[in-house]
Design an enzyme around this catalytic site. Sequence first.
Site, PDB file in Angstrom:
ATOM      1  N   GLY A  13      11.402   6.193   0.428  1.00 26.46           N
ATOM      2  CA  GLY A  13      10.234   5.592   0.965  1.00 26.46           C
ATOM      3  C   GLY A  13       9.712   6.293   2.453  1.00 26.46           C
ATOM      4  N   GLY A  19      10.104   4.890   7.340  1.00 25.18           N
ATOM      5  CA  GLY A  19      10.798   5.866   6.658  1.00 25.18           C
ATOM      6  C   GLY A  19      10.091   7.207   7.204  1.00 25.18           C
ATOM      7  N   TYR A 148      12.859 -12.089  -0.664  1.00 24.65           N
ATOM      8  CA  TYR A 148      12.792 -11.264   0.062  1.00 24.65           C
ATOM      9  C   TYR A 148      14.148 -11.055   1.081  1.00 24.65           C
ATOM     10  CZ  TYR A 148      12.182  -7.603   3.730  1.00 24.65           C
ATOM     11  OH  TYR A 148      12.321  -6.519   4.493  1.00 24.65           O
TER      12      TYR A 148
END
Length: 246
Positions: A13, A19, A148
């Site tokens: 990512g 990232g 999540y």
Amino acid sequence: MGQLDGKTALVTGGTSGIGLATAKRLADEGAYVFITGRDRARLDAAAASIGAHGVQSDISKPEELDTLAAEIAAHGAGLDIVFANAGGGDFATLADVTPQHYRDNFDRNVAGTVFTVQKTLPLLNDGASIILAGSTAASEGMPAFGLYAASKAAIRSLGRTWAAELADRKIRVNTIVPGPIETPGLTGLAPADQQQELLDGMAANLPLKRVGKPEEIAAAVLFLASDQSSFMTGAELAVDGGQIQV
């Protein structure tokens, strides 16, 4: 001399946000950096901007992780650093959760991390450092963010287990826990005309009264990737403006 001269790193990512900032910081410190992303144009642009090796890969697809591992193996230097950063999530209350929403959260955040580490495990040099991407959500009860949060709680648990499993190879495994960081992934949770309101609301609830910058997480990942953290494994490092500390 950079802190990571001669090292080889993987950042999943790596095309934006945390990232990208981390891949740039690792490269600036001397590492040869592989980054992944799903969108070829964004991947190529990101790789060119920091001098990284881009590999188009979706971490939720094991066959694409096989291709990623093969490209890293062809480089011939193994891996010294893995930052399993790719992932994400969105809002849904318990009443609104669908099987697709469940799969999306757990495939990206749990399965993607598990199989990224598993597929790169044969490439890891002894003494390597694995950094997992956690979240403050795992320690809170934020409404509509349950799946999540659960997926990131799983990451914390996996980090402990893998630290124990890989200790005989002197491979360290730690979890970084960002607080609210101004990234496309965070602002994208709100409509365009409400994004600043979202950031301001999060900042108001933090002891430091601001959201973080991707470069601040990158600095912490560098610490975990380098010999500066040589006596740390199985740990969580919170870089969260005090969100779950105060």
